[in-house]
Design a protein around this motif. Structure first.
Motif, PDB file in Angstrom:
ATOM      1  N   GLN A 166      41.647  36.674  52.252  1.00  0.00           N
ATOM      2  CA  GLN A 166      42.170  35.540  51.489  1.00  0.00           C
ATOM      3  C   GLN A 166      43.684  35.640  51.429  1.00  0.00           C
ATOM      4  OE1 GLN A 166      39.869  35.790  47.799  1.00  0.00           O
ATOM      5  NE2 GLN A 166      39.148  33.749  48.268  1.00  0.00           N
ATOM      6  N   ASN A 219      47.669  33.288  50.888  1.00  0.00           N
ATOM      7  CA  ASN A 219      48.292  32.113  50.291  1.00  0.00           C
ATOM      8  C   ASN A 219      48.783  31.154  51.383  1.00  0.00           C
ATOM      9  OD1 ASN A 219      50.670  33.121  51.273  1.00  0.00           O
ATOM     10  ND2 ASN A 219      51.554  33.636  49.287  1.00  0.00           N
ATOM     11  N   SER A 220      49.529  30.149  50.973  1.00  0.00           N
ATOM     12  CA  SER A 220      49.927  29.104  51.915  1.00  0.00           C
ATOM     13  C   SER A 220      50.943  29.586  52.941  1.00  0.00           C
ATOM     14  CB  SER A 220      50.499  27.906  51.154  1.00  0.00           C
ATOM     15  OG  SER A 220      51.607  28.325  50.372  1.00  0.00           O
ATOM     16  N   ASP A 265      48.218  27.086  42.091  1.00  0.00           N
ATOM     17  CA  ASP A 265      47.497  25.840  42.368  1.00  0.00           C
ATOM     18  C   ASP A 265      46.098  26.096  42.903  1.00  0.00           C
ATOM     19  OD1 ASP A 265      48.054  26.790  44.867  1.00  0.00           O
ATOM     20  OD2 ASP A 265      49.332  25.130  45.474  1.00  0.00           O
ATOM     21  N   GLY A 266      45.729  27.368  43.076  1.00  0.00           N
ATOM     22  CA  GLY A 266      44.397  27.690  43.547  1.00  0.00           C
ATOM     23  C   GLY A 266      44.138  27.345  44.999  1.00  0.00           C
ATOM     24  N   GLU A 267      45.194  27.028  45.705  1.00  0.00           N
ATOM     25  CA  GLU A 267      45.033  26.652  47.118  1.00  0.00           C
ATOM     26  C   GLU A 267      44.962  27.925  47.948  1.00  0.00           C
ATOM     27  OE1 GLU A 267      43.961  24.292  49.611  1.00  0.00           O
ATOM     28  OE2 GLU A 267      45.165  23.017  48.290  1.00  0.00           O
ATOM     29  N   LEU A 268      43.769  28.193  48.479  1.00  0.00           N
ATOM     30  CA  LEU A 268      43.549  29.436  49.198  1.00  0.00           C
ATOM     31  C   LEU A 268      43.426  29.195  50.694  1.00  0.00           C
ATOM     32  CD1 LEU A 268      40.919  31.130  46.874  1.00  0.00           C
ATOM     33  CD2 LEU A 268      43.393  31.456  46.890  1.00  0.00           C
ATOM     34  N   PHE A 269      43.795  30.208  51.431  1.00  0.00           N
ATOM     35  CA  PHE A 269      43.696  30.174  52.885  1.00  0.00           C
ATOM     36  C   PHE A 269      42.971  31.421  53.343  1.00  0.00           C
ATOM     37  CE2 PHE A 269      47.008  27.342  51.750  1.00  0.00           C
ATOM     38  CZ  PHE A 269      47.131  26.402  52.767  1.00  0.00           C
ATOM     39  N   ARG A 320      42.620  26.733  56.198  1.00  0.00           N
ATOM     40  CA  ARG A 320      42.760  26.264  54.820  1.00  0.00           C
ATOM     41  C   ARG A 320      41.383  26.133  54.188  1.00  0.00           C
ATOM     42  NH1 ARG A 320      47.348  22.407  53.157  1.00  0.00           N
ATOM     43  NH2 ARG A 320      47.018  22.234  50.920  1.00  0.00           N
ATOM     44  N   ASP A 321      41.130  26.896  53.113  1.00  0.00           N
ATOM     45  CA  ASP A 321      39.786  26.934  52.531  1.00  0.00           C
ATOM     46  C   ASP A 321      39.298  25.552  52.109  1.00  0.00           C
ATOM     47  OD1 ASP A 321      40.171  29.614  52.878  1.00  0.00           O
ATOM     48  OD2 ASP A 321      39.501  30.195  50.881  1.00  0.00           O
ATOM     49  N   SER A 322      40.187  24.761  51.502  1.00  0.00           N
ATOM     50  CA  SER A 322      39.746  23.459  50.983  1.00  0.00           C
ATOM     51  C   SER A 322      39.278  22.544  52.109  1.00  0.00           C
ATOM     52  CB  SER A 322      40.858  22.804  50.168  1.00  0.00           C
ATOM     53  OG  SER A 322      41.991  22.575  50.966  1.00  0.00           O
ATOM     54  N   GLU A 367      35.519  21.122  52.314  1.00  0.00           N
ATOM     55  CA  GLU A 367      35.298  19.678  52.239  1.00  0.00           C
ATOM     56  C   GLU A 367      34.678  19.111  53.509  1.00  0.00           C
ATOM     57  OE1 GLU A 367      39.038  17.884  51.133  1.00  0.00           O
ATOM     58  OE2 GLU A 367      39.098  19.113  49.328  1.00  0.00           O
TER      59      GLU A 367
END
Ligand SMILES: [Zn+2]
Length: 110
Positions: free
Chosen positions: A31, A33-34, A55-59, A70-72, A76
């Motif tokens: 895991q 970060n950006s 922001d909880g944006e994980l990679f 990018r996890d999101s 999705e």
């Protein structure tokens, strides 16, 4: 430019098979970060690692080849396009990966 895409099952980043062939069960996935810097959860983040993003944006970083997902997007869409690549051979991210494995030795989470 063509986007490379990794194989993934069921919108789950832990099932990614990187474009280079690496998986969680081989060299592992980390895991990040950006910026592709491995994340250390908790308040005590050693120098060289990133703290959990606000922001909880994980990679998800492939430590074998430096491709980052990018996890999101995976969660999705159920696809895993390569978001960007980092240098895992030398430099701060290579150091951070070594640190990450030292810290997670004995843990089964990526
Ligand atoms: Zn890879």
């Amino acid at each position: 430019m063509d986007t490379e895409t990794a194989a993934v099952t069921g919108h789950d980043v832990t099932t990614i098979t990187c474009v280079c062939g690496n998986t969680v069960g081989d060299d592992g996935l980390i895991q990040a970060n950006s910026e592709g810097v491995p994340i250390q959860a908790g308040a005590d983040v050693p120098a060289g690692l990133a703290s959990w993003p606000d922001d909880g944006e994980l990679f998800t970083l492939c430590p074998s080849c430096g491709r980052v997902y990018r996890d999101s997007v995976v969660e999705e869409t159920g696809t895993a396009p390569v978001a960007f690549r980092v240098d895992v051979a030398t430099g701060p991210i290579a150091e951070a990966i070594r640190l990450h494995w030292d810290l997670s030795a004995g843990s089964d989470r990526s």
